[in-house]
Design an enzyme around this catalytic site. Structure first.
Site, short mmCIF file in Angstrom:
data_model
loop_
_atom_site.label_atom_id
_atom_site.label_comp_id
_atom_site.label_asym_id
_atom_site.label_seq_id
_atom_site.Cartn_x
_atom_site.Cartn_y
_atom_site.Cartn_z
N CYS A 246 0.87 -1.17 0.00
CA CYS A 246 0.00 0.00 0.00
C CYS A 246 0.91 1.22 0.00
CB CYS A 246 -0.86 0.01 1.25
SG CYS A 246 -1.67 -1.57 1.54
N ARG B 195 1.68 1.20 -6.19
CA ARG B 195 1.99 0.25 -5.12
C ARG B 195 0.75 -0.46 -4.60
NH1 ARG B 195 7.43 1.68 -3.19
NH2 ARG B 195 7.18 -0.32 -2.20
N TRP C 84 -3.80 -1.96 -1.00
CA TRP C 84 -3.83 -3.26 -1.69
C TRP C 84 -4.32 -4.23 -0.63
CZ3 TRP C 84 -1.67 -8.14 -1.20
CH2 TRP C 84 -1.71 -8.95 -2.34
N ASN D 162 0.66 0.28 6.44
CA ASN D 162 1.14 -0.70 5.44
C ASN D 162 1.67 -1.89 6.22
OD1 ASN D 162 0.68 1.22 3.54
ND2 ASN D 162 2.83 1.52 2.98
N GLY D 163 1.39 -3.09 5.77
CA GLY D 163 1.92 -4.27 6.45
C GLY D 163 0.79 -5.15 6.96
N GLU E 199 10.13 -15.44 -18.51
CA GLU E 199 9.88 -14.02 -18.28
C GLU E 199 8.91 -13.46 -19.33
OE1 GLU E 199 10.19 -12.01 -15.98
OE2 GLU E 199 10.20 -10.00 -16.85
N LYS F 36 5.32 -11.74 -18.43
CA LYS F 36 4.91 -10.39 -18.87
C LYS F 36 3.52 -10.45 -19.49
CE LYS F 36 7.02 -8.52 -17.06
NZ LYS F 36 8.01 -8.87 -16.16
N GLU G 238 0.73 -11.22 -16.80
CA GLU G 238 0.53 -10.13 -15.83
C GLU G 238 -0.34 -9.00 -16.38
OE1 GLU G 238 4.72 -9.08 -14.86
OE2 GLU G 238 3.97 -9.00 -12.83
N HIS H 217 7.23 -33.52 -23.57
CA HIS H 217 6.90 -34.35 -22.41
C HIS H 217 5.56 -33.95 -21.80
CE1 HIS H 217 10.78 -36.28 -22.54
NE2 HIS H 217 11.34 -35.08 -22.69
N LYS I 228 3.13 -3.36 -7.05
CA LYS I 228 4.52 -3.26 -7.47
C LYS I 228 5.48 -3.92 -6.49
CE LYS I 228 7.84 -2.00 -10.13
NZ LYS I 228 8.02 -2.87 -11.32
C1 AGP Z 1 7.36 -8.53 -12.23
O1 AGP Z 1 6.80 -8.13 -13.43
C2 AGP Z 1 6.44 -8.73 -11.14
N1 AGP Z 1 5.55 -7.67 -10.94
C3 AGP Z 1 6.94 -9.45 -9.91
O2 AGP Z 1 7.10 -10.78 -10.27
C4 AGP Z 1 8.25 -8.96 -9.23
O3 AGP Z 1 9.33 -9.20 -10.07
C5 AGP Z 1 8.43 -9.68 -7.89
O4 AGP Z 1 7.38 -9.37 -7.05
C6 AGP Z 1 9.75 -9.36 -7.22
O5 AGP Z 1 9.87 -8.00 -6.94
P1 AGP Z 1 11.23 -7.34 -6.52
O6 AGP Z 1 12.17 -7.50 -7.66
O7 AGP Z 1 10.89 -5.92 -6.22
O8 AGP Z 1 11.73 -8.08 -5.31
#
Ligand code: AGP
Length: 609
Positions: free
Chosen positions: A2, A27, A75, A101-102, A482, A486, A489, A505, A604
């Site tokens: 958050c 965030r 969040w 936050n937390g 990766e 992308k 996500e 397989h 994020k």
């Molecule tokens: C990446 O596109 C993601 N949003 C997510 O997987 C991210 O890489 C992961 O949460 C790790 O974050 P960090 O690199 O800030 O530790």
């Protein structure tokens, strides 16, 4: 996950809080709220479910008069993203307001106790217990009440608290969730992230774990939970406002993809000692004789950072022959890892605040291991708690889907691999060639970006498909992972990454004309094998989109679409092959009308375990 922002000064607080919330929105963005200390009217708050724009609509045309306030973008962890559950939360008398936050882990026990003392709860959140606890201890000294409340709490928090009876101060505290004080002239700020305050000051004081700050317009006093006075260290924020703005792009993600020639240049600036064929990575704090003694490396991270770790594994093992293990940070700490004094542990994180990665770091440190970080955010928890490391210098990454941070992480890992290689089997001449290859990467990325139109065209042909397969081998197997991450996500299309040979397989059963298959098929040691995998896809009517090496005319005859990338040393190819995959995901998501910078359910920086 958050965002918190607070202001105490002589200007109207609300516009500053709203602007700060907008900058923090990446965030967490499911609900938001603010509270102002109104000299004539106690505490005035507004909350909404949804994004900051809803909050703006709510306050449009209304008058607010206050120079002190706190705000939050959420969040959700405990309780749905409703107006009631949105922060700030209030005590029974509506005199104390708190944003958090937390996660408060013992909130159930605390809630039961507080209810037995007559406190009535209104929300489903864990946070609400905090404000009732502060109320329980409040006897005219807000800082003291917060301190006492926090002695009862288990979990993580970054909090900001105000009280209608103490309208000159914000009390803030941190444990496991970052908070920074923005140091202004006759005004001060508090925020969970410097981006919220960048437009107002570039002087920051990062709160340390367990610290409590009392912030007035004129200054701030920081103490530990044990009431020991702390001397604040004012640090200069090197990020500038234009770095956190879209700069003419439709989305931060597109801006960040396009920034990569510059961010990669920043990552290697001053680090490539081409004449001696050896990288300079002084931040590792390791002498050559110490580097030579390393017998094993463990790299731990989450998400995209974990993918870069996998690429690092291929690079380091091939160049230095030091065995590398890559582990999800969330798994690492729970499997009693075997680490001895010749094992080096790297943690990789863009944000430097990922809870799982931080927990893995602490677990390893408890075992006495040297832990090094590859981190983007200067001053973040991971940057502070590691024994050394390398900053990626990618600048602020706002788009939730990581792009430029990923390539900078891979660039750092490539440098580490060459450095370790030079300590063992890589000759100075070979080292020089490798450094030259890395030096050319930013320009080569730029070259790929100039081919954006073609990738956009391909996106136009496939954006309505519901499943994608991404295949790659060797060092480009993690690139396939990766690329798939992308796409899923930001477009919500189901996508899977696989080592190309593994397809037969199992996943081959999925292939038909409705399943586009993105294959990284470069002129590298596994090229011939990947061509065979392509034939297997074609035999089942799959449409292949190939990422291929420039000049490879053979592949163009075998597949539906080819996107060419320039040649480089085979271990460095992920730095180039990922660029078209980022763009493909981006343009597919645009055509599906998705919320690219703030995809559903994501945040994020994942600061909860
Ligand atoms: C990446 O596109 C993601 N949003 C997510 O997987 C991210 O890489 C992961 O949460 C790790 O974050 P960090 O690199 O800030 O530790």
């Amino acid at each position: 996950m958050c965002g918190i922002v607070g202001y105490n000064g002589s200007r109207q607080a609300l516009p500053i809080l709203i602007e700060g919330l907008k900058r923090l929105e990446y965030r967490g963005y499911d609900s938001a709220g603010f509270v102002l200390a109104d000299p004539g009217d106690g505490l005035r708050a507004e909350k909404c479910a949804g994004k900051i724009t809803c909050l703006e609509e709510l306050i449009e045309g209304r008058k607010f008069n206050s120079t002190l306030g706190i705000a939050h973008t959420r969040w959700a962890t405990h309780g749905e993203p409703t107006v009631v559950n949105a922060h700030p939360h209030f005590d029974s008398k509506h005199e104390i307001a708190l944003v958090h936050n937390g996660i408060i882990e013992n909130y159930r026990a605390l809630k039961a106790y507080l209810e037995s003392q007559g406190h009535a709860f209104r929300t489903e959140t864990d946070t609400e217990v905090l404000v009732h606890l502060v109320e329980e201890y409040y006897e005219g000294d807000l800082t003291e009440a917060v301190r006492m409340a926090l002695t009862q709490v288990e979990g993580t928090y970054g909090i900001a608290v105000i009280c209608s009876n103490a309208q000159d101060k914000i009390v803030a505290a941190r444990q496991g969730s970052p908070l920074v004080i923005g140091h202004g002239d006759g005004e001060n700020f508090v925020a969970s992230d410097v981006s919220a305050i960048l437009g107002h000051t570039n002087r920051a004081v990062y709160l340390k774990e367990g610290e409590i700050a009392t912030i007035t317009a004129e200054g701030y006093e920081i103490t530990t939970k044990e009431k020991i006075q702390c001397t604040p260290k004012v640090e200069e924020i090197s990020w500038t406002l234009d770095m956190i703005e879209k700069g003419g792009y439709n989305h931060f993600m597109l801006k960040e993809i396009h920034e990569q020639p510059i961010t990669l240049r920043n990552t290697i600036r001053g680090r490539l000692n081409i004449e001696e064929g050896i990288p300079r990575l002084n931040g590792l704090n390791l002498q050559y004789d110490q580097l030579r003694k390393i017998e094993r490396i463990i790299i731990t991270a989450c998400g995209t950072s974990w993918h870069s770790a996998l690429i690092g594994e291929y690079m380091i093992e091939e160049l230095s022959r030091v065995p590398v293990e890559v582990e999800y940070a969330s798994e690492f700490r729970y499997r009693s890892p075997i680490i001895d004094e010749n094992t080096l542990l790297f943690v990789i994180s863009q944000s430097g605040e990922t809870a799982d990665t931080l927990a893995a770091l602490r677990e390893a440190k408890n075992k006495g291991t040297t832990v090094l970080g590859i981190c983007n955010v200067v001053g973040s928890s991971i940057a502070r708690e590691t024994d050394g490391g390398v900053y990626t210098h990618a600048g602020p990454e706002i788009g939730v889907a990581s792009t430029k941070a990923f390539t900078s992480q891979v660039m750092v890992l490539a440098n580490i691999a060459v450095l370790l290689g030079r300590m063992r089997q890589v000759s100075p001449v070979r080292g020089m060639e490798l450094m030259q290859a890395l030096d050319r990467i930013p320009e080569q990325v730029d070259q790929i970006l100039r081919n954006e139109g073609k990738i956009k065209d391909i996106a136009g042909q496939y954006y309505q498909h519901n499943n994608f397969l991404y295949l790659g081998r060797s060092v480009n197997y993690p690139t396939a992972l990766e690329g798939a991450l992308k796409l899923k996500e930001i477009s919500y299309i189901h996508a899977e990454g696989y080592p190309a040979a593994e397809m037969k397989h199992g996943p081959i059963a999925l292939i038909d004309e409705k399943m586009p298959v993105v294959v990284i098929a470069l002129k590298d040691p596994v090229y011939g094998k990947v061509l065979s995998n392509i034939e297997e896809v074609k035999a089942r009517s799959g449409h292949v989109i190939a990422i291929a090496s420039e000049g490879d005319t053979e592949i163009a005859e075998k597949v539906r679409h080819v996107i060419y990338i320039p040649e480089t040393f085979h271990l460095f190819t992920p730095l180039l092959s990922i660029i078209p995959l980022q763009l493909l995901a981006y343009y597919i998501a645009v055509l599906r009308d998705c919320d690219i910078d703030q995809p559903r359910n994501l945040a994020k920086s994942v600061t909860v375990e």
